[in-house]
Design an enzyme around this catalytic site. Sequence first.
Site, PDB file in Angstrom:
ATOM      1  N   TYR A  70      12.443  -4.375  -6.100  1.00 56.65           N
ATOM      2  CA  TYR A  70      11.275  -4.358  -6.964  1.00 56.65           C
ATOM      3  C   TYR A  70      10.190  -3.354  -6.584  1.00 56.65           C
ATOM      4  O   TYR A  70       9.656  -2.666  -7.440  1.00 56.65           O
ATOM      5  CB  TYR A  70      10.663  -5.771  -7.008  1.00 56.65           C
ATOM      6  CG  TYR A  70       9.353  -5.860  -7.741  1.00 56.65           C
ATOM      7  CD1 TYR A  70       9.279  -5.637  -9.115  1.00 56.65           C
ATOM      8  CD2 TYR A  70       8.167  -6.147  -7.066  1.00 56.65           C
ATOM      9  CE1 TYR A  70       8.068  -5.709  -9.790  1.00 56.65           C
ATOM     10  CE2 TYR A  70       6.957  -6.224  -7.731  1.00 56.65           C
ATOM     11  CZ  TYR A  70       6.920  -6.005  -9.095  1.00 56.65           C
ATOM     12  OH  TYR A  70       5.729  -6.067  -9.755  1.00 56.65           O
ATOM     13  N   ASN A 108       0.379   1.262   5.697  1.00 56.61           N
ATOM     14  CA  ASN A 108       1.024   0.425   4.699  1.00 56.61           C
ATOM     15  C   ASN A 108       1.786  -0.625   5.499  1.00 56.61           C
ATOM     16  O   ASN A 108       2.607  -0.272   6.333  1.00 56.61           O
ATOM     17  CB  ASN A 108       1.965   1.326   3.895  1.00 56.61           C
ATOM     18  CG  ASN A 108       3.104   0.583   3.234  1.00 56.61           C
ATOM     19  OD1 ASN A 108       4.197   1.096   3.123  1.00 56.61           O
ATOM     20  ND2 ASN A 108       2.862  -0.628   2.795  1.00 56.61           N
ATOM     21  N   GLY A 109       1.473  -1.888   5.279  1.00 55.85           N
ATOM     22  CA  GLY A 109       2.163  -2.927   6.036  1.00 55.85           C
ATOM     23  C   GLY A 109       1.179  -3.954   6.530  1.00 55.85           C
ATOM     24  O   GLY A 109       0.073  -4.073   6.000  1.00 55.85           O
ATOM     25  N   CYS A 137       0.865  -1.175   0.000  1.00 48.43           N
ATOM     26  CA  CYS A 137       0.000   0.000   0.000  1.00 48.43           C
ATOM     27  C   CYS A 137       0.902   1.226   0.000  1.00 48.43           C
ATOM     28  O   CYS A 137       2.104   1.115   0.246  1.00 48.43           O
ATOM     29  CB  CYS A 137      -0.868   0.071   1.253  1.00 48.43           C
ATOM     30  SG  CYS A 137      -1.993  -1.321   1.445  1.00 48.43           S
ATOM     31  N   GLY A 144      -0.274   0.051  -5.009  1.00 49.99           N
ATOM     32  CA  GLY A 144      -1.594  -0.512  -4.789  1.00 49.99           C
ATOM     33  C   GLY A 144      -2.571   0.018  -5.800  1.00 49.99           C
ATOM     34  O   GLY A 144      -2.685   1.234  -5.960  1.00 49.99           O
TER      35      GLY A 144
END
Length: 482
Positions: free
Chosen positions: A257, A117-118, A16, A42
Amino acid sequence: MVTPACGDSDHFHDECGVFGVYGHPDAAALTALGLHALQHRGQEAAGIVTYDGEQFNAHRGMGLVGDNFSSKDVVAKLQGYSAIGHVRYATTGEVAMRNVQPLYFEIEYGGLAICHNGNLTNSYQLRRQLVKRGSLFHTTSDTEVINHLIATSHQGTIIDRLVDALRQVEGAYSLAALTQDSVIGVRDPLGVRPLVVGRLADAWIIASETCALDIIGAEFVRDVEPGEIVTADAEGLHSIKPFAHKSERFCIFEYIYFARPDSVVEGRSVYEVRKRIGEELARESAVDADIVVPVPDSGVPAAIGYAQESGIPFELGIIRNHYVGRTFIEPTDQIRNLGVRLKHNANRNLTGKRVILVDDSIVRGTTSRKIVEMVRNAGASEVHMRISSPPTTNSCFYGIATPDRDELLAARYNVDAMARLIGVDTLAFISIDGLYKAMGRPGRDDGAPRFCDACFTGDYPIPLVDAEDGKISVQLSLLAPA
Ligand code: SF4
């Protein structure tokens, strides 16, 4: 926590992205732009919440940022000088409108919007305790666990309640919160996920990556440090570090990435790191060939590094169609299998060539096999594959959507067997030490590794409470997704 989700695309997926603005009249528009720059983190849903001095305003929707926030009317309704926003790829909770962040709720001290995020690794355990104490959950997102911990805390201020809540959670997270008088950013004590602070005139910005600062012309100020809480309010930017110190373990896969190559993470250019990984890869696994060809787009920087180090010419031998939708929306296996051909096509320059294909990772191996077949059909005389990550042998529980371990090709086969399955003449991965060298380290210090590299080593730095409790796949709500 529910099992790490994954679309059918043959990659680990970004988790995210979060973005926040304090002190700008166009807070919502800036947030929409910031989220647009974070879209790679996302693509399933996006949301923005603002505070206009009297009330909070929210807009959330499924799909891309542009699908939800390109209308002037939508942005005009999001009045206020402060805002937070989120782009989501579902890592916990099903894909449903009720889970789209930021989540908004009201407590004794007023309104509070939160997004993160996580992934929390003990969210199921906490949720069970909270439900027993009477908390009413509306979503299946682990973010809501934080909301309830804040709401039920006996601490006096919102910051103290937030600290109290975060002391109870385990996991990897970067969090953005909006109150009536501040925007708050938090990184987990190990700093697994990224978060930066920026400045635009008098406004403060927080963002998952620096590319989201660049898009609005904001100046990069600094990374939020592991375990740090930053608060932007009318007095400026404040920082506290309320958690016990732990050695930082930033996600090394962000460099390989996830992060955008034009971002700078912890002082390192992601693009330059990727090139250095390619250089290391060329030193570790040289092979005679005519051209170095990236699997676009993520393999490009590593392929440039490989070509420069080896002296073998870099060529664009595979062309990617940027206008193809994601493969997971295709309904049948047969159609889905066409996905890679819809996305990629071999260039005519491969005929008769000994080709080194460079890609960032092999997850299930389905995409690699099809790419190799395509390159051979285009007339390549040899195909050698070089991968700019070590073999991915373990799932991620820290906010990256991954397949289950038994679906990971490298968890089931050694490199020779993988080479045969993918159909290449030779296959080599960067070593874990080579990866650390590309980060400017002498190698991996097994006693105190600097990064989270659990998907390559199985060395998980944060306890997997729910997974060890057998709770990685449970039904969290009786309400059907809408
Ligand atoms: S397990 Fe892998 S993808 Fe997950 S946080 Fe660690 S390094 Fe990143």
